[in-house]
Design an enzyme around this catalytic site. Sequence first.
Site, PDB file in Angstrom:
ATOM      1  N   HIS A 268       0.838  -1.200   0.000  1.00  0.00           N
ATOM      2  CA  HIS A 268       0.000   0.000   0.000  1.00  0.00           C
ATOM      3  C   HIS A 268       0.881   1.262   0.000  1.00  0.00           C
ATOM      4  O   HIS A 268       0.739   2.132  -0.862  1.00  0.00           O
ATOM      5  CB  HIS A 268      -0.913  -0.033   1.229  1.00  0.00           C
ATOM      6  N   GLU A 269       1.804   1.320   0.953  1.00  0.00           N
ATOM      7  CA  GLU A 269       2.635   2.529   1.060  1.00  0.00           C
ATOM      8  C   GLU A 269       3.580   2.656  -0.136  1.00  0.00           C
ATOM      9  O   GLU A 269       3.856   3.761  -0.606  1.00  0.00           O
ATOM     10  CB  GLU A 269       3.410   2.533   2.376  1.00  0.00           C
ATOM     11  N   HIS A 272       1.787   4.333  -2.883  1.00  0.00           N
ATOM     12  CA  HIS A 272       1.897   5.799  -2.728  1.00  0.00           C
ATOM     13  C   HIS A 272       3.280   6.269  -3.174  1.00  0.00           C
ATOM     14  O   HIS A 272       3.431   7.278  -3.864  1.00  0.00           O
ATOM     15  CB  HIS A 272       1.715   6.192  -1.261  1.00  0.00           C
ATOM     16  N   GLU A 298      -4.671   7.422  -3.245  1.00  0.00           N
ATOM     17  CA  GLU A 298      -5.130   6.151  -2.684  1.00  0.00           C
ATOM     18  C   GLU A 298      -5.434   5.144  -3.788  1.00  0.00           C
ATOM     19  O   GLU A 298      -5.364   3.935  -3.564  1.00  0.00           O
ATOM     20  CB  GLU A 298      -6.338   6.368  -1.768  1.00  0.00           C
TER      21      GLU A 298
END
Lengths: 493, 493
Positions: A268-269, A272, A298
């Site tokens: 997820h990070e 980003h 997101e």
Amino acid sequence: MKPADERFRALSARLRDFHSLNTAAGLLEWDMEVLMPRAGGEGRALQFGAVMRAAHEIVVADETGRLVAELAEAAGAAAPDDADAANWRWAEREYRRRRRQPAAFVEELAAHCARAQEIWVRARAKNDYALFRPELERMLELKRRQAAYVGDFADPYDAWLEEYEPGMTTASVETLFAALKPGLVALVSAVAGRAEAARLPTLAGSFPVDRQRVFGMEVARAMGFDFERGRLDVSAHPFSAAIGRDDVRLTTRYREELPFSALFGVMHEAGHGLYEQNVSADLRHGPLCGGATMAAHESQSRLWENLVGRSRGFWKRFLPRFQELFPAAAGFDAEGMYRAVNRVERSFIRVEADELTYSLHVMLRFDLERALLSGSVSAAELPEAWAAKSREYLGVVPPDAARGVLQDVHWSAGLLGYFPTYAIGNMISVQLFEAAPKTEDYPVLLAWLRENVHRHGRKFGAEELVRRATGSAISPQPYLKYLSAKYGELYGL
Amino acid sequence: MKPADERFRALSARLRDFHSLNTAAGLLEWDMEVLMPRAGGEGRALQFGAVMRAAHEIVVADETGRLVAELAEAAGAAAPDDADAANWRWAEREYRRRRRQPAAFVEELAAHCARAQEIWVRARAKNDYALFRPELERMLELKRRQAAYVGDFADPYDAWLEEYEPGMTTASVETLFAALKPGLVALVSAVAGRAEAARLPTLAGSFPVDRQRVFGMEVARAMGFDFERGRLDVSAHPFSAAIGRDDVRLTTRYREELPFSALFGVMHEAGHGLYEQNVSADLRHGPLCGGATMAAHESQSRLWENLVGRSRGFWKRFLPRFQELFPAAAGFDAEGMYRAVNRVERSFIRVEADELTYSLHVMLRFDLERALLSGSVSAAELPEAWAAKSREYLGVVPPDAARGVLQDVHWSAGLLGYFPTYAIGNMISVQLFEAAPKTEDYPVLLAWLRENVHRHGRKFGAEELVRRATGSAISPQPYLKYLSAKYGELYGL
């Protein structure tokens, strides 16, 4: 009067200083979460406040206002992807949002965010909402004042939302959520009814933290995350911080018994992080260096976490290495892993939620934030209101504050108005993924995302970005269709 | 007009913001040296420049000038240890020093410092002076311009010196050095003549880095360094950074074959750190939070490094633990360790130099900095000039740039005018140590230093501080006497 291009340069120089201060504040925050000595909190709050104030003062300076006014016509006449015009649009919005916020107020709010975060970390560790409540009360008071300074909107929540999702309103979020919620709730119910019959496996055992770290970094590297221009560290709440396009920092947290928590957290990070690392180099020292909006941001984190990480292809590719590192997975084949990582559960923690229930966690927060803003729910009543919403949307009631109101960093960090962007990001993630080439070759996927999303930075809003990349408006339908197909198959609906 | 105490509060609020920005810049620098991804350099330079500019703008604002002018009388009438008056003295000097420096220049200089440091780290690793030279040339140009902005001094070097050692002038440094040099040179010569006969031992072997780290932290803790309010990390050049009184960061570097390099490095930096951690709490959020001057600061680092660390008492206390961690020291008794850590050598590296030759390394740099400032030596001629001075003062010529002109961070970090403070710090360290209670009980020593030095922060200059603590003016005589006695005994002079 100087020619327009000279004035665009002057504006750009001001915005560069703003951006430098803003990202410096980002480092103050990153350091606070990752390695600051505990006693440093009060000094850090003052530093954060002073740097944010200095950044603010650049935006609200008369000179910025004059340049914004004078350049309006030239900016309007420029091509939509012109960087000067995009800089102008950014400056126009920030000037408008900030010009009535006094510098001392901005400093106070920023300092409070740093202070409240530090107390939230302790409150969460101690599972003690009472410790955090006064900080939340003060935060609400400050954020309400901020909304009042920003100006007149149809809904006061619009002022909060605009900070993260310019171009959207509370009403447009409600429309999207209204189109998403019934389908989602029906799907969760259907799956719940089939949970026993479908019996998706669980992976249990011990997953040493140092190996989780190795695996997470290998996956991030395979995604294309550049560790020469970034880092991975540990913090209480996973986050990513772009100290700059060439200094992108991811954090995660590890639990020895839960390998997927850190893995999907890192993906997820890193999603980003890839966005930040792949903004066009010529935008790198100004405020256009970043995600179009938080929903666009997101969309990237959720795309890598879910559409890549929770796919069959991912586990076909990574299972051998995963088993090498974690003998507990020895009995699994790729299909088994695929099924294990897609178990749907009515659970408490948003960041560890499955795809199907995730957006419901978000809607719960969206409802509560509006209630907190209007005052119909007070900070004192929040745990009770949370429990009620959780029962309504998720069918479960958190047994304590750490798994309820204290689970997220957002309300301590002043990020009110942020939550809806996660659910909108989910929608966009599917729209983009369907427009991208079908491939298990991540460099090819990344190249498409770079070309269609990342490189533009903040030149466009989310709506424009999605339309350019996919030809469509932002819509919950592809997301719902994807979820129905995926979970229909998994649960034999 | 508002009453004086209200205006002092207004001044203090401005200085608090300055201090917050200044220490935020300190974190940007610390992070750059310790863990920033390499590619982040350019963004970091811009951040550092923008934050330093914002700090500067607070000092040179009309409002600061007005408060300084209006409060002159009240400040003059106040008691010498009055915090408001000390704040005023700080503001008066900074306003005078800065008011003619344009903000854009300050930003440019700060950004150049960050950039040049990053290049210095690479040049030093590659042993390549040519890579660093253009950065040094630009630095000299900027620092000469800065001296010109600051104003008219008897000697232009005064403008550089004042930044680190307000209250001293080039002439007063020359007087101190003239009184120190002959005695020092004679002592070094006498010792050199006895080196073979005295045969001080060397400690050779392998000293694992993780154990060096453990030992260094144990010693720092024994000195009283509070790791709840500080950290110890690794960087290319050892330094300490006070991000705040309650967030003091030490760095060191380790070499497996040299246990004393990191040990005395840590004691040195922890000596600085103790000063910062023990400033009176009520000064902690303003510019009085710090060492009186850099010579006062270096007196603390040198006191702990030399007068404590290179003493018999230290090795009586720590030898058992040292031997437990490092079997290579098994054959040594405390007296042997005392002799090993006090070997005098004509060596190349200042930070690893023995006490006796250390100040000669400093004088070499003091001479060269003045020559660089006046232009009588250019950056191109610097290695040759360094070699000549090194032969003259130390009797050795460095074989390469890494052990010569590239060894120190100062010229890349813009710290021109800083070096003399090390030698003056040596003098002060002995004066203070002799006034302090004779004890091997570090908490007692620290309590005396806290009471007589640390707690005052920047309320007084070095001269005043030393006079209050010892009853005497700063003088090289106690230092020379101490060195003669110590090395006379060690070398049987």
